[in-house]
Structures are given as structure tokens and as C-alpha cells.
Design a protein around this motif. Sequence first.
Motif, PDB file in Angstrom:
ATOM      1  N   PRO A  96       1.013  -1.055   0.009  1.00  0.00           N
ATOM      2  CA  PRO A  96      -0.082   0.007   0.098  1.00  0.00           C
ATOM      3  C   PRO A  96       0.981   1.132  -0.137  1.00  0.00           C
ATOM      4  O   PRO A  96       2.009   1.224   0.425  1.00  0.00           O
ATOM      5  N   TYR A  97       0.561   2.396  -0.516  1.00  0.00           N
ATOM      6  CA  TYR A  97       1.302   3.627  -0.545  1.00  0.00           C
ATOM      7  C   TYR A  97       0.234   4.695  -0.497  1.00  0.00           C
ATOM      8  O   TYR A  97      -0.857   4.737  -0.469  1.00  0.00           O
ATOM      9  N   ARG A  98       1.075   5.898   0.096  1.00  0.00           N
ATOM     10  CA  ARG A  98       0.491   7.328   0.047  1.00  0.00           C
ATOM     11  C   ARG A  98       1.350   8.278  -0.791  1.00  0.00           C
ATOM     12  O   ARG A  98       2.308   8.089  -0.751  1.00  0.00           O
ATOM     13  N   LEU A  99       0.575   9.422  -1.507  1.00  0.00           N
ATOM     14  CA  LEU A  99       1.513  10.192  -1.980  1.00  0.00           C
ATOM     15  C   LEU A  99       1.176  11.425  -1.575  1.00  0.00           C
ATOM     16  O   LEU A  99       0.247  12.197  -1.282  1.00  0.00           O
ATOM     17  N   CYS A 100       2.339  12.415  -1.495  1.00  0.00           N
ATOM     18  CA  CYS A 100       2.462  13.522  -1.154  1.00  0.00           C
ATOM     19  C   CYS A 100       2.788  14.469  -2.483  1.00  0.00           C
ATOM     20  O   CYS A 100       3.487  13.892  -3.161  1.00  0.00           O
ATOM     21  N   LEU A 101       2.578  15.682  -2.226  1.00  0.00           N
ATOM     22  CA  LEU A 101       2.917  16.606  -3.232  1.00  0.00           C
ATOM     23  C   LEU A 101       4.154  17.501  -2.710  1.00  0.00           C
ATOM     24  O   LEU A 101       4.230  17.900  -1.698  1.00  0.00           O
ATOM     25  N   GLY A 102       4.807  18.019  -3.966  1.00  0.00           N
ATOM     26  CA  GLY A 102       6.071  18.679  -3.751  1.00  0.00           C
ATOM     27  C   GLY A 102       5.816  20.027  -4.944  1.00  0.00           C
ATOM     28  O   GLY A 102       4.939  20.103  -5.613  1.00  0.00           O
ATOM     29  N   ASN A 103       7.097  20.809  -4.868  1.00  0.00           N
ATOM     30  CA  ASN A 103       6.868  21.899  -5.850  1.00  0.00           C
ATOM     31  C   ASN A 103       6.910  21.432  -7.617  1.00  0.00           C
ATOM     32  O   ASN A 103       6.587  22.223  -8.393  1.00  0.00           O
ATOM     33  N   GLY A 104       7.449  20.277  -7.705  1.00  0.00           N
ATOM     34  CA  GLY A 104       7.115  19.934  -9.074  1.00  0.00           C
ATOM     35  C   GLY A 104       5.966  19.418  -9.486  1.00  0.00           C
ATOM     36  O   GLY A 104       5.790  19.268 -10.636  1.00  0.00           O
ATOM     37  N   ASP A 105       5.023  19.266  -8.616  1.00  0.00           N
ATOM     38  CA  ASP A 105       3.464  18.946  -8.878  1.00  0.00           C
ATOM     39  C   ASP A 105       2.855  20.012  -9.321  1.00  0.00           C
ATOM     40  O   ASP A 105       2.490  21.033  -9.091  1.00  0.00           O
ATOM     41  N   HIS A 106       1.486  19.470  -9.803  1.00  0.00           N
ATOM     42  CA  HIS A 106       0.315  20.310 -10.178  1.00  0.00           C
ATOM     43  C   HIS A 106      -0.944  19.881  -9.456  1.00  0.00           C
ATOM     44  O   HIS A 106      -1.245  18.838  -9.840  1.00  0.00           O
ATOM     45  N   ARG A 107      -1.460  20.446  -8.491  1.00  0.00           N
ATOM     46  CA  ARG A 107      -2.550  19.886  -7.623  1.00  0.00           C
ATOM     47  C   ARG A 107      -3.743  19.222  -8.318  1.00  0.00           C
ATOM     48  O   ARG A 107      -4.357  18.219  -8.434  1.00  0.00           O
ATOM     49  N   THR A 108      -4.145  20.182  -9.296  1.00  0.00           N
ATOM     50  CA  THR A 108      -5.362  20.112  -9.935  1.00  0.00           C
ATOM     51  C   THR A 108      -5.213  18.810 -10.945  1.00  0.00           C
ATOM     52  O   THR A 108      -5.849  17.785 -11.138  1.00  0.00           O
ATOM     53  N   ARG A 109      -4.179  18.738 -11.760  1.00  0.00           N
ATOM     54  CA  ARG A 109      -3.937  17.602 -12.653  1.00  0.00           C
ATOM     55  C   ARG A 109      -3.624  16.284 -11.774  1.00  0.00           C
ATOM     56  O   ARG A 109      -3.883  15.190 -12.468  1.00  0.00           O
ATOM     57  N   PHE A 110      -2.683  16.414 -10.609  1.00  0.00           N
ATOM     58  CA  PHE A 110      -2.567  15.312  -9.759  1.00  0.00           C
ATOM     59  C   PHE A 110      -3.986  14.831  -9.429  1.00  0.00           C
ATOM     60  O   PHE A 110      -4.306  13.702  -9.590  1.00  0.00           O
ATOM     61  N   ARG A 111      -4.817  15.559  -8.884  1.00  0.00           N
ATOM     62  CA  ARG A 111      -6.197  14.817  -8.380  1.00  0.00           C
ATOM     63  C   ARG A 111      -7.077  14.584  -9.552  1.00  0.00           C
ATOM     64  O   ARG A 111      -7.784  13.519  -9.450  1.00  0.00           O
ATOM     65  N   SER A 112      -6.900  15.046 -10.689  1.00  0.00           N
ATOM     66  CA  SER A 112      -7.512  14.427 -11.958  1.00  0.00           C
ATOM     67  C   SER A 112      -6.846  12.969 -12.336  1.00  0.00           C
ATOM     68  O   SER A 112      -7.848  11.956 -12.689  1.00  0.00           O
ATOM     69  N   SER A 113      -5.843  12.813 -12.075  1.00  0.00           N
ATOM     70  CA  SER A 113      -5.240  11.802 -12.651  1.00  0.00           C
ATOM     71  C   SER A 113      -5.359  10.549 -11.273  1.00  0.00           C
ATOM     72  O   SER A 113      -5.471   9.462 -11.591  1.00  0.00           O
ATOM     73  N   PHE A 114      -5.602  10.863 -10.029  1.00  0.00           N
ATOM     74  CA  PHE A 114      -5.775  10.045  -8.965  1.00  0.00           C
ATOM     75  C   PHE A 114      -7.022  10.571  -8.105  1.00  0.00           C
ATOM     76  O   PHE A 114      -6.897  11.202  -7.005  1.00  0.00           O
ATOM     77  N   PRO A 115      -8.260  10.293  -8.733  1.00  0.00           N
ATOM     78  CA  PRO A 115      -9.429  10.978  -8.036  1.00  0.00           C
ATOM     79  C   PRO A 115      -9.637  10.305  -6.924  1.00  0.00           C
ATOM     80  O   PRO A 115     -10.440  10.840  -6.091  1.00  0.00           O
ATOM     81  N   GLY A 116      -9.254   9.110  -6.606  1.00  0.00           N
ATOM     82  CA  GLY A 116      -9.498   8.543  -5.157  1.00  0.00           C
ATOM     83  C   GLY A 116      -8.781   8.983  -4.150  1.00  0.00           C
ATOM     84  O   GLY A 116      -8.635   8.577  -2.827  1.00  0.00           O
ATOM     85  N   VAL A 117      -7.620   9.801  -4.357  1.00  0.00           N
ATOM     86  CA  VAL A 117      -6.386  10.110  -3.276  1.00  0.00           C
ATOM     87  C   VAL A 117      -7.216  11.148  -2.376  1.00  0.00           C
ATOM     88  O   VAL A 117      -8.356  12.161  -2.595  1.00  0.00           O
ATOM     89  N   MET A 118      -6.844  11.073  -0.986  1.00  0.00           N
ATOM     90  CA  MET A 118      -7.622  11.741   0.199  1.00  0.00           C
ATOM     91  C   MET A 118      -7.074  12.921   0.292  1.00  0.00           C
ATOM     92  O   MET A 118      -5.765  13.540   0.099  1.00  0.00           O
ATOM     93  N   VAL A 119      -8.210  13.849   0.335  1.00  0.00           N
ATOM     94  CA  VAL A 119      -7.849  15.198   0.679  1.00  0.00           C
ATOM     95  C   VAL A 119      -8.728  15.896   1.798  1.00  0.00           C
ATOM     96  O   VAL A 119      -9.414  15.084   2.329  1.00  0.00           O
ATOM     97  N   ASP A 120      -8.018  16.941   2.263  1.00  0.00           N
ATOM     98  CA  ASP A 120      -8.723  17.530   3.197  1.00  0.00           C
ATOM     99  C   ASP A 120      -9.951  18.534   2.784  1.00  0.00           C
ATOM    100  O   ASP A 120     -10.344  18.495   1.596  1.00  0.00           O
ATOM    101  N   ASP A 121     -10.737  19.120   3.745  1.00  0.00           N
ATOM    102  CA  ASP A 121     -11.909  19.864   3.252  1.00  0.00           C
ATOM    103  C   ASP A 121     -11.915  20.992   2.447  1.00  0.00           C
ATOM    104  O   ASP A 121     -12.515  21.757   1.536  1.00  0.00           O
TER     105      ASP A 121
END
Length: 283
Positions: free
Chosen positions: A73-98
Motif C-alpha cells: 500500500p502507498y500514500r502520495l504527497c505533493l512537492g513543488n514539481g507537482d500540479h495539484r489539479t492535474r494530480f487530483r484528476s489523475s488520482f481521483p481517489g486520493v484523500m484530501v482535506d476539506d
Amino acid sequence: MLKIVQVTDLHLTPPGVQHIGCDPQKRLKAAIASINAEHSDAELVVFTGDLAALGQAAAYEQLRNCLAELKVPYRLCLGNGDHRTRFRSSFPGVMVDDNGFVQSTAEIGGHHLIFLDTLATDGNHWGELCDARLSWLRARLDEIGKAPILLFLHHPPFAVGIPLLDSLALRAPERLASVLVGKNIRHMFFGHLHRPIAGSWNGIPFSVLRSTVSQFALRLGADPAARSLEAPFYAVALISSDKVVVHFHDYTYDGPVLEYRPVPAVIADDEAIAYTFQQTSAS
């Protein structure tokens, strides 16, 4: 004993695009193959940011394809090379806060794991924990109380002596420090620096490791910074009630592994014993 693997700074690119002299997808696949072969008993693999080099959708597609091979099992964190919106589109099941930040918690083996999102909202390379993210963290810490906590985030909140990296650390680190005061933070795991580094910050032990791609050369005080092609690492953390041990694994090493015979337990008064041992070991 709890076993957690950390992998960081994947800098994935679209197919066929290299990143500073290497193929990021090939490096990640090698790390996953090594984890599957050697550490399939780990409870979790945490990827601490810079999943993509420039936040491209095709890079996140590469990431999905690679992660499909991971047996842990794995978890994914974001860094400065990432794009939050495109990441969430690619991983729609990822857990996010409110507020839509990629932040979550997990409880494993009596430890509470907290995963933070330090990607700056304006796209800058330094780290950010805004009021909303800090408020979320404060609430989670209050819920956890005195239980032991492992904290995972991309940007370190301190300087390490390499000017470029220090300019790209987490902004306003005192705000994070004030939230963590009095909490049972057993260890902090960072990415971002592309260096094997360990120490403590405000009394909290931390570790940082090399990227799966290129590294920053160890040139303390030097400006500009320099890249190097030192071997990539992943980290294996062994955690129990009385200790946190972090191993750095050079998973691309393919040289010899030599049998080891321990030296005599006691350095004897008779030096002949030492010479006999050394001659036997050399033969």
C-alpha cells in the motif's frame, strides 16, 4: 516492528523525456521492483513529493502505470514539481482535506502518520503551509493527543547550508513549529533536498534522502548549486516503541556482495592472532 518505505523526488516526465541525464520512469520501476523483492512486508510506501518534474498529466499517467506494479500500500504527497489539479484528476481517489489539499492521516501499528501538502498555491518552488493547512494539522494533532506521530512532507522547514536549497525551504517555519510544540512527533520525513541528511529540528528527529533521479552535489555554502548523478536511494524505516531506525538503500547497486567474517571479538595481547586472522581473510 513497523516498516515504512520512503521514496522521494521521482520527477516523472512524459514518455521518452529524460530528466537531467536519466530516465525517471526506469529509475522508479527499479525502485518498485526492489521494494517488491526485498520489502514486500512493509506496511506502507510513502512518496514524499515531486512526483512529476513539471506537473504534466502524462507524467501522472506514468506514475499510475508504475504504481500498479507495487505490492505494498502507498500514500502520495505533493512537492513543488507537482500540479495539484492535474494530480487530483489523475488520482481521483486520493484523500484530501476539506479545502482540497492533499493531506490525510493513517494509524498503523500504534503510530499515527500525517501526510502534509506543502505545494505553494502560487506555483513557487518554496514550500507553504497556509492557515487552512495548519488549521487542519492542528485539529488532527489535537485528535491524536499524546500518541506517537510520524510526519511526512516534502519541504524541510530549516536551512541545510546549500544556499539554493535553503532559499526553497518551507516558508514561515516558525508557524509549523508552534503547531508541533508539545506533540509526540517521533520523526519527520522530508524530500526536496536530493541529499541524504539527518538531524533534528526543534528537538524533533528528521531524515531526508536522495531522489530516484539526479542529486544536488554536497557543496556547502556554494552558489550556484550543482547537480550530480550520485546513486538514487529509497529509505526503509524500522519503527518500534523505543526507536526509529532509517536505512538508506542504494537500490541500483549491482556490484559484488562479499561474505563477511567478523573480526576476533577481543584484540588479543598476542599480535600473531591478528596476523593469522588477516591472512585467512585475504585468502
